[in-house]
Design an enzyme around this catalytic site. Structure first.
Site, PDB file in Angstrom:
ATOM      1  N   LYS A  37      -4.781   0.247  -5.474  1.00 13.91           N
ATOM      2  CA  LYS A  37      -6.166   0.712  -5.378  1.00 13.91           C
ATOM      3  C   LYS A  37      -6.400   1.206  -6.615  1.00 13.91           C
ATOM      4  O   LYS A  37      -5.458   1.762  -7.527  1.00 13.91           O
ATOM      5  CB  LYS A  37      -6.473   1.533  -4.186  1.00 13.91           C
ATOM      6  CG  LYS A  37      -5.731   2.755  -4.243  1.00 13.91           C
ATOM      7  CD  LYS A  37      -5.731   3.376  -3.027  1.00 13.91           C
ATOM      8  CE  LYS A  37      -4.874   4.857  -2.890  1.00 13.91           C
ATOM      9  NZ  LYS A  37      -4.708   5.342  -1.561  1.00 13.91           N
ATOM     10  N   ARG A 134      -8.931  12.170   9.103  1.00 17.17           N
ATOM     11  CA  ARG A 134      -9.660  11.344   8.003  1.00 17.17           C
ATOM     12  C   ARG A 134     -10.178  10.321   8.790  1.00 17.17           C
ATOM     13  O   ARG A 134     -11.031  10.080   9.063  1.00 17.17           O
ATOM     14  CB  ARG A 134      -8.989  11.134   6.728  1.00 17.17           C
ATOM     15  CG  ARG A 134      -9.652  11.126   5.514  1.00 17.17           C
ATOM     16  CD  ARG A 134      -8.841  10.915   4.046  1.00 17.17           C
ATOM     17  NE  ARG A 134      -7.757   9.897   4.038  1.00 17.17           N
ATOM     18  CZ  ARG A 134      -6.991   9.628   3.207  1.00 17.17           C
ATOM     19  NH1 ARG A 134      -7.192  10.118   2.030  1.00 17.17           N
ATOM     20  NH2 ARG A 134      -5.860   8.749   3.229  1.00 17.17           N
ATOM     21  N   TYR A 254     -13.527  25.797 -28.984  1.00 15.12           N
ATOM     22  CA  TYR A 254     -14.820  26.267 -28.474  1.00 15.12           C
ATOM     23  C   TYR A 254     -14.346  27.382 -27.595  1.00 15.12           C
ATOM     24  O   TYR A 254     -13.471  27.486 -26.689  1.00 15.12           O
ATOM     25  CB  TYR A 254     -15.295  25.313 -27.241  1.00 15.12           C
ATOM     26  CG  TYR A 254     -16.015  24.082 -28.058  1.00 15.12           C
ATOM     27  CD1 TYR A 254     -17.342  24.068 -28.830  1.00 15.12           C
ATOM     28  CD2 TYR A 254     -15.613  22.767 -27.968  1.00 15.12           C
ATOM     29  CE1 TYR A 254     -18.006  23.141 -29.549  1.00 15.12           C
ATOM     30  CE2 TYR A 254     -16.408  21.613 -28.574  1.00 15.12           C
ATOM     31  CZ  TYR A 254     -17.506  21.986 -29.548  1.00 15.12           C
ATOM     32  OH  TYR A 254     -18.230  20.768 -29.981  1.00 15.12           O
ATOM     33  N   MET A 302     -14.385  17.517 -26.397  1.00 15.39           N
ATOM     34  CA  MET A 302     -14.543  15.906 -25.746  1.00 15.39           C
ATOM     35  C   MET A 302     -13.554  15.032 -26.371  1.00 15.39           C
ATOM     36  O   MET A 302     -13.198  13.890 -25.748  1.00 15.39           O
ATOM     37  CB  MET A 302     -15.998  15.667 -25.993  1.00 15.39           C
ATOM     38  CG  MET A 302     -16.398  14.073 -25.554  1.00 15.39           C
ATOM     39  SD  MET A 302     -18.245  13.726 -26.000  1.00 15.39           S
ATOM     40  CE  MET A 302     -18.982  14.724 -24.749  1.00 15.39           C
TER      41      MET A 302
HETATM   42  C1  PLP Z   1      -3.339   5.557  -1.095  1.00 11.96           C
HETATM   43  C2  PLP Z   1      -2.567   5.279  -0.044  1.00 11.96           C
HETATM   44  C3  PLP Z   1      -1.250   5.107  -0.011  1.00 11.96           C
HETATM   45  C4  PLP Z   1      -0.335   5.353  -1.183  1.00 11.96           C
HETATM   46  O1  PLP Z   1      -0.035   6.840  -1.228  1.00 11.96           O
HETATM   47  P1  PLP Z   1       0.968   7.403  -2.403  1.00 11.96           P
HETATM   48  O2  PLP Z   1       0.976   8.803  -2.065  1.00 11.96           O
HETATM   49  O3  PLP Z   1       0.275   7.216  -3.791  1.00 11.96           O
HETATM   50  O4  PLP Z   1       2.044   6.732  -2.275  1.00 11.96           O
HETATM   51  C5  PLP Z   1      -0.655   4.959   1.188  1.00 11.96           C
HETATM   52  N1  PLP Z   1      -1.567   4.743   2.302  1.00 11.96           N
HETATM   53  C6  PLP Z   1      -2.898   4.536   2.455  1.00 11.96           C
HETATM   54  C7  PLP Z   1      -3.485   4.676   3.433  1.00 11.96           C
HETATM   55  C8  PLP Z   1      -3.306   5.458   1.311  1.00 11.96           C
HETATM   56  O5  PLP Z   1      -4.843   5.174   1.294  1.00 11.96           O
END
Ligand code: PLP
Length: 369
Positions: A37, A134, A254, A302
C-alpha cells in the site's frame, strides 16, 4: 525527471527480496501478503512488485482500481484489499479479477450480499476488532456476519490487526479476544504485521502481513533494523552545494535556531522539506557526509538543510551526503532520523516527494539468508 540537482532516492529491489525472505523465515508456516500500500511505502509499487514477482505469496493494497491494475499487469498471486470494498463496482471487480477483499463492517457485508449471487466463490478476509478499535466486527456483530456470509459462495479467512505488537503490551491480550470471538473456527486466519512476525511467533496465522520490514526499517524502538537482519531498501542521498565558515556566535538558517558554539564549517545540502525531509528534524539529527557521520544544524528549509562539517575538512562542494539509508556517503538508519524528528520511518518513506528522482540500485547484492 532526471535533474542535475544532486538529490536522489535510491531503491534496492534486492533488499526488499531479502527482507521478504526474512519474514518468511520468521513465519515458516505462514504465507505472506507483501503489503505494498501507499506506493510500497514510498518505494514505488511496481518496483516492489518486480522485486517480489516470483516470491510473494500475495500482495496487499488499498484501492480496488490498483488491484485491477496489478491483475492487468499479469500479477497472478492473490491480491488483498486491506480496507475492503467501497462500491458495488468494487464488488464486480473483486469477482471478475479474483481479488480477496476485507469485509470489516455490516455495511460492506450488505454491499457484498446485495451484489450476489456469484458464479464463483469470493475470497473474503473477515476482519475482527480485537482491541485496535479501528476497523472490524465486534463479538456482538460477528455471528450475524458469519451467518450472512455463509449464504454466499465465499472462502472466509478471519483476520485481525495488532495495535501494540511493537510495544510492552504485546499481542496476547488481543489473541485472547480473537480466540474467544473465533470460537471453534477451523478455517484460515491472518494475524501478524511486521512487529508480530518478528517478535510474537504465536501470532502469525496462516497468512502474515509484513509491511515496514520489507523496506528495511525496524518496527521497534528498542531494536535496530540491522540487529533484526533487515536491509535498507531506500537511500535518500544528495550533495553539499554550499559551504560557510562561520564565527562563534553566528546563527544558521531560518529563525536562527542554531548558534555556532565555536568557529564552524557549515555545509549546505540540497535537500529540504519539499523533498520529503522532515521539517521537524532538530539540530543534531544524524546525517553522513563523505563517509563520516555528522549532525544537521538549524531549521530545515524548503530546499536545503545545513550540517556541521567542522570536523570533516575534506568535505567541500559536491561531497556526497546520505540523508538516510545505506549510501555512498555512509550509513544513516532511517529509524534514527525518524526518531530525531519525532516520527517513524514509515512516515519518512511515504513522504519522499515526487520531485526527487528515483534510481534503481541493482548493485546491491543478494545477501546471505
Ligand atoms: C499496513 C498494514 C499492515 C503492515 O503493517 P507493518 O507494521 O508495516 O508491517 C498489516 N496489516 C494491515 C491491516 C495493515 O493495514
Amino acid at each position: 525527471m532526471k535533474t542535475s540537482r544532486p538529490i536522489r532516492v535510491r531503491i534496492a529491489p534486492a533488499a526488499i527480496r531479502n527482507n521478504y525472505r526474512l519474514a518468511k523465515q520468521h513465519a515458516p508456516n505462514s504465507r505472506a501478503w507483501a503489503v505494498i500500500k501507499a506506493n510500497a511505502y514510498g518505494h514505488g509499487q511496481w518496483r516492489a512488485i518486480d522485486a517480489l514477482r516470483d516470491e510473494a505469496d500475495g500482495f496487499a493494497v488499498l484501492e480496488c482500481e490498483n488491484a485491477v491494475a496489478l491483475r492487468e499487469a499479469g500479477v497472478m498471486q492473490p491480491i488483498l484489499l486491506l480496507e475492503g470494498i467501497f462500491s458495488a463496482r468494487d464488488v464486480r471487480a473483486v469477482v471478475e479479477h479474483r481479488l480477496t477483499t476485507v469485509i470489516h463492517c455490516p455495511e460492506q457485508l450488505e454491499l457484498l450480499v446485495r451484489s450476489g449471487p456469484f458464479a464463483a466463490s469470493v475470497s473474503v478476509c473477515l476482519k475482527l476488532n480485537t482491541g485496535m478499535n479501528r476497523l472490524g466486527f465486534t463479538a456482538a456483530s460477528l455471528p450475524n456476519a458469519l451467518d450472512a456470509l455463509r449464504q454466499l459462495p465465499v472462502d472466509i479467512t478471519l483476520m485481525t490487526h495488532f495495535a501494540e505488537a511493537d510495544g510492552e503490551r504485546g499481542v496476547d491480550w488481543q489473541m485472547e479476544r480473537f480466540r474467544a470471538m473465533a470460537g471453534d473456527w477451523k478455517g484460515p486466519v491472518s494475524l501478524g504485521n511486521s512487529a508480530a512476525i518478528l517478535r510474537h511467533s504465536g501470532a502469525h496465522g496462516d497468512w502474515v502481513r509484513p509491511g515496514i520490514m520489507l523496506y528495511g526499517a525496524s518496527p521497534f524502538v528498542d531494536q535496530s533494523a540491522e540487529e533484526l537482519g533487515l536491509q535498507s531498501a531506500m537511500t535518500l542521498e544528495s550533495a553539499i552545494i554550499g559551504v560557510q565558515e562561520v564565527a562563534a556566535g553566528e546563527r544558521v538558517g531560518y529563525g536562527g535556531t542554531f548558534t555556532a558554539e565555536r568557529a564552524m564549517r557549515i555545509g549546505v545540502v540540497a535537500c529540504g522539506y519539499a523533498d520529503g525531509y522532515p521539517r521537524h528534524a532538530p539540530t543534531g539529527t544524524p546525517i553522513a557526509v563523505l563517509g563520516r557521520r555528522t549532525r544537521t544544524v538549524g531549521r530545515v528549509s524548503m530546499d536545503m538543510l545545513a550540517c556541521d562539517l567542522t570536523d570533516i575538512p575534506e568535505a567541500g562542494i559536491g561531497a556526497p551526503v546520505t540523508l538516510w539509508g545505506n549510501g555512498l556517503a555512509g550509513k544513516v538508519p532511517a529509524d534514527e532520523v525518524a526518531a530525531a524528528a519525532g516520527t517513524i520511518a514509515y512516515e519518512l518513506f511515504c513522504a519522499v516527494a515526487p520531485r526527487v528522482p528515483v534510481v534503481l540500485d541493482d548493485t546491491a547484492v543478494e545477501g546471505g539468508r
